[in-house]
Write a protein that holds these residues in place. Structure first.
Motif, PDB file in Angstrom:
ATOM      1  N   VAL A 199     -12.881  -1.879  12.645  1.00 35.82           N
ATOM      2  CA  VAL A 199     -13.283  -3.279  12.823  1.00 35.82           C
ATOM      3  C   VAL A 199     -13.425  -3.885  11.431  1.00 35.82           C
ATOM      4  O   VAL A 199     -14.285  -3.483  10.654  1.00 35.82           O
ATOM      5  CB  VAL A 199     -14.611  -3.397  13.605  1.00 35.82           C
ATOM      6  N   GLU A 200     -12.561  -4.837  11.130  1.00 36.52           N
ATOM      7  CA  GLU A 200     -12.607  -5.512   9.824  1.00 36.52           C
ATOM      8  C   GLU A 200     -13.032  -6.959  10.040  1.00 36.52           C
ATOM      9  O   GLU A 200     -12.722  -7.565  11.070  1.00 36.52           O
ATOM     10  CB  GLU A 200     -11.214  -5.464   9.169  1.00 36.52           C
ATOM     11  N   HIS A 201     -13.716  -7.507   9.055  1.00 36.29           N
ATOM     12  CA  HIS A 201     -13.980  -8.956   9.084  1.00 36.29           C
ATOM     13  C   HIS A 201     -12.654  -9.638   8.740  1.00 36.29           C
ATOM     14  O   HIS A 201     -12.366  -9.946   7.592  1.00 36.29           O
ATOM     15  CB  HIS A 201     -15.070  -9.323   8.080  1.00 36.29           C
ATOM     16  N   GLY A 248     -14.073  -3.293   6.234  1.00 39.56           N
ATOM     17  CA  GLY A 248     -12.671  -3.531   5.879  1.00 39.56           C
ATOM     18  C   GLY A 248     -12.142  -2.237   5.338  1.00 39.56           C
ATOM     19  O   GLY A 248     -12.898  -1.272   5.194  1.00 39.56           O
ATOM     20  N   GLY A 249     -10.894  -2.186   5.052  1.00 41.30           N
ATOM     21  CA  GLY A 249      -9.853  -3.177   4.931  1.00 41.30           C
ATOM     22  C   GLY A 249      -9.909  -3.954   3.595  1.00 41.30           C
ATOM     23  O   GLY A 249     -10.787  -3.787   2.749  1.00 41.30           O
ATOM     24  N   ASN A 250      -8.864  -4.737   3.455  1.00 38.45           N
ATOM     25  CA  ASN A 250      -8.750  -5.583   2.262  1.00 38.45           C
ATOM     26  C   ASN A 250      -9.998  -6.429   2.069  1.00 38.45           C
ATOM     27  O   ASN A 250     -10.374  -6.758   0.944  1.00 38.45           O
ATOM     28  CB  ASN A 250      -7.519  -6.488   2.372  1.00 38.45           C
ATOM     29  N   PHE A 251     -10.635  -6.821   3.162  1.00 36.91           N
ATOM     30  CA  PHE A 251     -11.842  -7.654   3.098  1.00 36.91           C
ATOM     31  C   PHE A 251     -12.915  -7.006   2.223  1.00 36.91           C
ATOM     32  O   PHE A 251     -13.621  -7.676   1.476  1.00 36.91           O
ATOM     33  CB  PHE A 251     -12.371  -7.877   4.519  1.00 36.91           C
ATOM     34  N   ALA A 281      -9.121 -12.050   0.605  1.00 39.39           N
ATOM     35  CA  ALA A 281      -8.072 -11.198   1.159  1.00 39.39           C
ATOM     36  C   ALA A 281      -7.289 -11.914   2.249  1.00 39.39           C
ATOM     37  O   ALA A 281      -6.064 -11.821   2.324  1.00 39.39           O
ATOM     38  CB  ALA A 281      -8.674  -9.913   1.728  1.00 39.39           C
ATOM     39  N   TRP A 282      -8.005 -12.646   3.106  1.00 40.24           N
ATOM     40  CA  TRP A 282      -7.346 -13.240   4.276  1.00 40.24           C
ATOM     41  C   TRP A 282      -7.415 -14.764   4.276  1.00 40.24           C
ATOM     42  O   TRP A 282      -7.088 -15.402   5.275  1.00 40.24           O
ATOM     43  CB  TRP A 282      -7.944 -12.659   5.572  1.00 40.24           C
ATOM     44  N   HIS A 283      -7.900 -15.330   3.160  1.00 39.11           N
ATOM     45  CA  HIS A 283      -8.017 -16.791   3.023  1.00 39.11           C
ATOM     46  C   HIS A 283      -8.774 -17.398   4.204  1.00 39.11           C
ATOM     47  O   HIS A 283      -8.292 -18.304   4.886  1.00 39.11           O
ATOM     48  CB  HIS A 283      -6.627 -17.430   2.864  1.00 39.11           C
ATOM     49  N   GLY A 321     -13.849   2.767  -1.130  1.00 37.90           N
ATOM     50  CA  GLY A 321     -12.934   1.645  -1.342  1.00 37.90           C
ATOM     51  C   GLY A 321     -11.815   1.629  -0.314  1.00 37.90           C
ATOM     52  O   GLY A 321     -11.817   2.400   0.660  1.00 37.90           O
ATOM     53  N   ASN A 322     -10.848   0.752  -0.548  1.00 41.05           N
ATOM     54  CA  ASN A 322      -9.727   0.599   0.373  1.00 41.05           C
ATOM     55  C   ASN A 322      -8.436   0.304  -0.378  1.00 41.05           C
ATOM     56  O   ASN A 322      -8.406  -0.593  -1.226  1.00 41.05           O
ATOM     57  CB  ASN A 322     -10.001  -0.576   1.331  1.00 41.05           C
ATOM     58  N   GLU A 323      -7.400   1.054  -0.078  1.00 38.79           N
ATOM     59  CA  GLU A 323      -6.033   0.790  -0.584  1.00 38.79           C
ATOM     60  C   GLU A 323      -6.011   0.315  -2.028  1.00 38.79           C
ATOM     61  O   GLU A 323      -5.407  -0.723  -2.345  1.00 38.79           O
ATOM     62  CB  GLU A 323      -5.328  -0.227   0.330  1.00 38.79           C
ATOM     63  N   MET A 324      -6.616   1.074  -2.905  1.00 35.01           N
ATOM     64  CA  MET A 324      -6.707   0.625  -4.298  1.00 35.01           C
ATOM     65  C   MET A 324      -5.370   0.722  -5.039  1.00 35.01           C
ATOM     66  O   MET A 324      -5.234   0.220  -6.152  1.00 35.01           O
ATOM     67  CB  MET A 324      -7.794   1.422  -5.035  1.00 35.01           C
ATOM     68  N   VAL A 384      -0.547   3.877   7.523  1.00 30.66           N
ATOM     69  CA  VAL A 384       0.853   3.547   7.799  1.00 30.66           C
ATOM     70  C   VAL A 384       0.961   2.573   8.972  1.00 30.66           C
ATOM     71  O   VAL A 384       0.166   2.632   9.923  1.00 30.66           O
ATOM     72  CB  VAL A 384       1.699   4.815   8.077  1.00 30.66           C
ATOM     73  N   TYR A 385       1.912   1.654   8.879  1.00 28.28           N
ATOM     74  CA  TYR A 385       2.206   0.709   9.966  1.00 28.28           C
ATOM     75  C   TYR A 385       3.715   0.707  10.179  1.00 28.28           C
ATOM     76  O   TYR A 385       4.480   0.804   9.220  1.00 28.28           O
ATOM     77  CB  TYR A 385       1.752  -0.702   9.592  1.00 28.28           C
ATOM     78  N   TYR A 386       4.117   0.560  11.434  1.00 29.33           N
ATOM     79  CA  TYR A 386       5.548   0.522  11.750  1.00 29.33           C
ATOM     80  C   TYR A 386       5.884  -0.741  12.522  1.00 29.33           C
ATOM     81  O   TYR A 386       5.068  -1.244  13.303  1.00 29.33           O
ATOM     82  CB  TYR A 386       5.934   1.743  12.599  1.00 29.33           C
ATOM     83  N   ASP A 408      -6.906   6.786   8.266  1.00 30.84           N
ATOM     84  CA  ASP A 408      -7.808   5.727   8.737  1.00 30.84           C
ATOM     85  C   ASP A 408      -7.205   4.338   8.868  1.00 30.84           C
ATOM     86  O   ASP A 408      -7.949   3.367   9.071  1.00 30.84           O
ATOM     87  CB  ASP A 408      -9.140   5.744   7.971  1.00 30.84           C
ATOM     88  N   GLU A 409      -5.890   4.228   8.824  1.00 30.28           N
ATOM     89  CA  GLU A 409      -5.203   3.028   9.325  1.00 30.28           C
ATOM     90  C   GLU A 409      -3.838   3.469   9.831  1.00 30.28           C
ATOM     91  O   GLU A 409      -3.029   3.988   9.063  1.00 30.28           O
ATOM     92  CB  GLU A 409      -5.031   1.965   8.233  1.00 30.28           C
ATOM     93  N   TRP A 410      -3.588   3.259  11.104  1.00 31.46           N
ATOM     94  CA  TRP A 410      -2.258   3.524  11.654  1.00 31.46           C
ATOM     95  C   TRP A 410      -2.055   2.602  12.853  1.00 31.46           C
ATOM     96  O   TRP A 410      -3.006   2.266  13.553  1.00 31.46           O
ATOM     97  CB  TRP A 410      -2.105   5.001  12.080  1.00 31.46           C
ATOM     98  N   ALA A 450      -5.947   1.060  13.567  1.00 36.09           N
ATOM     99  CA  ALA A 450      -6.213  -0.259  12.987  1.00 36.09           C
ATOM    100  C   ALA A 450      -5.475  -1.315  13.818  1.00 36.09           C
ATOM    101  O   ALA A 450      -4.260  -1.284  13.843  1.00 36.09           O
ATOM    102  CB  ALA A 450      -5.727  -0.303  11.543  1.00 36.09           C
ATOM    103  N   GLN A 451      -6.222  -2.197  14.466  1.00 40.08           N
ATOM    104  CA  GLN A 451      -7.653  -2.307  14.520  1.00 40.08           C
ATOM    105  C   GLN A 451      -8.089  -2.294  15.978  1.00 40.08           C
ATOM    106  O   GLN A 451      -7.314  -1.866  16.813  1.00 40.08           O
ATOM    107  CB  GLN A 451      -8.096  -3.560  13.788  1.00 40.08           C
ATOM    108  N   LEU A 452      -9.253  -2.889  16.306  1.00 40.50           N
ATOM    109  CA  LEU A 452      -9.800  -2.676  17.653  1.00 40.50           C
ATOM    110  C   LEU A 452      -9.710  -3.890  18.590  1.00 40.50           C
ATOM    111  O   LEU A 452      -9.355  -3.755  19.763  1.00 40.50           O
ATOM    112  CB  LEU A 452     -11.264  -2.223  17.517  1.00 40.50           C
TER     113      LEU A 452
HETATM  114  O1  AHR Z   1      -5.367  -3.571   8.959  1.00 35.00           O
HETATM  115  C1  AHR Z   1      -4.923  -4.690   8.257  1.00 35.00           C
HETATM  116  C2  AHR Z   1      -4.896  -4.449   6.750  1.00 35.00           C
HETATM  117  O2  AHR Z   1      -3.910  -3.505   6.461  1.00 35.00           O
HETATM  118  C3  AHR Z   1      -6.141  -3.871   6.124  1.00 35.00           C
HETATM  119  O3  AHR Z   1      -7.077  -4.827   5.789  1.00 35.00           O
HETATM  120  C4  AHR Z   1      -5.608  -3.217   4.887  1.00 35.00           C
HETATM  121  O4  AHR Z   1      -6.386  -2.133   4.465  1.00 35.00           O
HETATM  122  C5  AHR Z   1      -4.188  -2.843   5.251  1.00 35.00           C
HETATM  123  O5  AHR Z   1      -3.275  -3.240   4.286  1.00 35.00           O
END
Ligand code: AHR
Length: 503
Positions: A26-28, A70-73, A96-98, A171-174, A243-245, A291-293, A352-354
């Motif tokens: 759950v990301e803001h 988050g996430g980028n947030f 991150a998300w404007h 942290g996240n995706e540094m 990873v995202y596809y 922790d993100e797929w 990612a995400q809910l």
């Molecule tokens: O899940 C969406 C975004 O994807 C996350 O904020 C970030 O960590 C990733 O790039």
């Protein structure tokens, strides 16, 4: 009819299936928190403003841990903005998300919500624009019982008991250039090691996740993991994978084989972690927190959704609201198969995400909440994948893909619960046109009953929407038959199936 077969022996185990494999996130971001889990004016809202219909669906989904905030947030987040009296909480720009963050929901409220959905918190600290002291502060606020400035502040804010958060992300995706505070592997490694050591000075039992790469295609992939683990090996428990596809045009053959890429990604990270282990002559093994797929139509976000107007950053805009089809859900179910296959080393994972944001659960403000197609493979795998993951032998025809080379038409994983004796095989048929007759040799399982459920639709683009929330469902696969120590089941084209054998 095309044939494939599986041989199973319950003696051959990959490893235990950790419940933390069924985590989420759950990301803001967009409407995940606001108008997602939290909507005080909704008819089902409870005294805290949380939607009861969403709570019910999250429970049905069977989520074990939830990564937050988050996430980028998180790389621009000040955790203290989200605690204390609501009317005093600042509104902030989320770079991150404007978007505009109202801070109506923060750590304490999220903890209340987690109790309702019966999930464990996985908390990410900001190592993008903050550092060691901030991580220590949020740890003190969350986990120290009482008698210090920040623990007493938590108590004054109404939360008497500590949150006792065990699982923390450093942290996240540094490694990502888009990340606030993006750094080199060496810079991040040093900060992560310092932060981990400091947090463990406060509580040596915390379980810490260090950032791996944001994807296997990042230019620094591999070397990033090596450098980061070299500096943090003794201080952390997990390295993260993300990873995202999404399909490339109509190349569905490659898209359906995305799990092949996930398998290779996991293999490469395990090899790198074990290489560092060898260099250090260490007895300790670092496992993966995936922790993100998910399936994410990132191109749609980049081309359509991204907010570029610098004058107006909305509160809870509709962002990343992908509508998932049957095709997406089959790929998604196959990603779960890949995670199960690596249960010995992937011991935590977060879908990612809910809610609303690339999510299995969607909501309409003031209105309904419904299950996307991806809900079904997740809920079913979480329900049935118990006990140990088994090493199985799949014999299948293959096909050529543009992205992943020659791949199996059928892919599968299996779990066996020694307590109940139940075994479940999770399988996909990646063919776009042909059903497959799958024969499973169950002689060694002593199975007496079989039940199969499939996700399939003649229209692979069928989806659930506000107008048609139940268009796609899981259905009983009545072709499954158990005879002479073998189960035979027909897997329709582009389908995901769970076959459960009982004693
Ligand atoms: O899940 C969406 C975004 O994807 C996350 O904020 C970030 O960590 C990733 O790039």
């Amino acid at each position: 009819m095309i044939h494939a077969s599986i041989a199973i022996d319950p003696q051959f185990a990959v490893g235990p299936v950790n419940r933390r494999l069924f985590g989420s996130f759950v990301e803001h971001l967009g409407r995940c928190v606001y108008d997602g889990i939290y909507e005080p004016s909704h008819p089902t809202a409870d005294e805290h403003g949380f939607r009861a219909d969403v709570v019910e669906l999250v429970r049905e989904l069977g989520v074990s841990t939830i990564r937050y905030p988050g996430g980028n947030f998180v790389s621009g987040y000040r955790w203290e903005d989200g605690v204390g009296p609501r009317e005093q909480r600042p509104r902030r720009l989320d770079l991150a998300w404007h978007s505009t963050e109202t801070n109506e929901v923060g750590l304490d409220e999220f903890a209340i919500w987690l109790e309702k959905v019966d999930s464990e918190m996985m908390y990410a600290v900001n190592l993008g624009t903050r550092g060691v002291l901030d991580a220590l502060d949020v740890l003190e606020y969350a986990n120290v019982r009482s008698g210090t400035a920040l623990s007493d502040q938590r108590i004054a804010n109404g939360r008497t008991e500590p949150h006792s958060i065990q699982l923390w992300c450093l942290g996240n995706e540094m490694d990502g250039p888009w990340q606030l505070g993006h750094s080199t592997a060496e810079e991040y490694a040093r900060l992560a090691a310092q932060t981990a050591r400091a947090m463990r000075q406060l509580d040596p039992h915390l379980q810490l996740v260090v950032c791996g790469s944001s994807g296997g295609s990042m230019p620094t992939f591999g070397e990033w993991e090596r450098v980061v683990l070299d500096a943090t090996y003794d201080e952390v428990d997990y390295i993260s994978c993300h990873v995202y596809y999404e399909p490339d045009g109509d190349d569905y053959g490659s898209f359906l084989a995305s799990a092949v890429d996930m398998d290779r990604f996991i293999g490469a990270v395990v090899a790198t972690a074990d290489h560092v282990k060898a260099l250090k002559r260490s007895d300790k093994t670092i496992n993966i927190s995936f922790d993100e797929w998910n399936v994410w139509y990132q191109s749609r976000y980049n081309e359509v959704d991204r907010i570029t107007d610098i004058e107006e950053w909305p509160v809870a805009p509709r962002l990343l609201e992908d509508v998932y089809t049957v095709l997406d859900a089959v790929v998604f179910g196959n990603l779960l198969i890949s995670l199960l296959r690596h249960a010995d080393r992937v011991t935590a994972a977060s879908l990612a995400q809910l809610v609303n944001v690339i999510a299995p659960i969607m909501t309409e403000p003031g209105g309904a909440a419904w299950r996307q197609t991806t809900f079904f493979p997740f809920a079913t795998t979480s329900e049935l994948a118990r006990g140990i993951s088994l090493e199985i032998n799949v014999t299948t025809p293959t096909y050529d893909t543009a992205k992943h080379g020659e791949v199996g038409l059928v892919d599968a994983a299996a779990t066996h619960d020694p307590e109940t004796g139940a075994t479940t095989i999770f399988a996909v048929n990646r063919s776009l046109t042909e059903p497959v007759e799958l024969e499973i040799d169950v002689e060694l399982l002593g199975a007496r009953t079989v039940v199969a459920r499939s996700l399939h639709d003649d229209d692979i683009h069928a989806a659930n929407t506000l107008a048609a929330p139940d268009r796609v469902q899981l259905s009983d696969n009545t072709t499954a038959e158990l005879r002479d120590g073998k189960v035979v089941v027909i897997l329709p084209p582009v389908s995901w199936t769970a076959v459960t054998l009982g004693r």
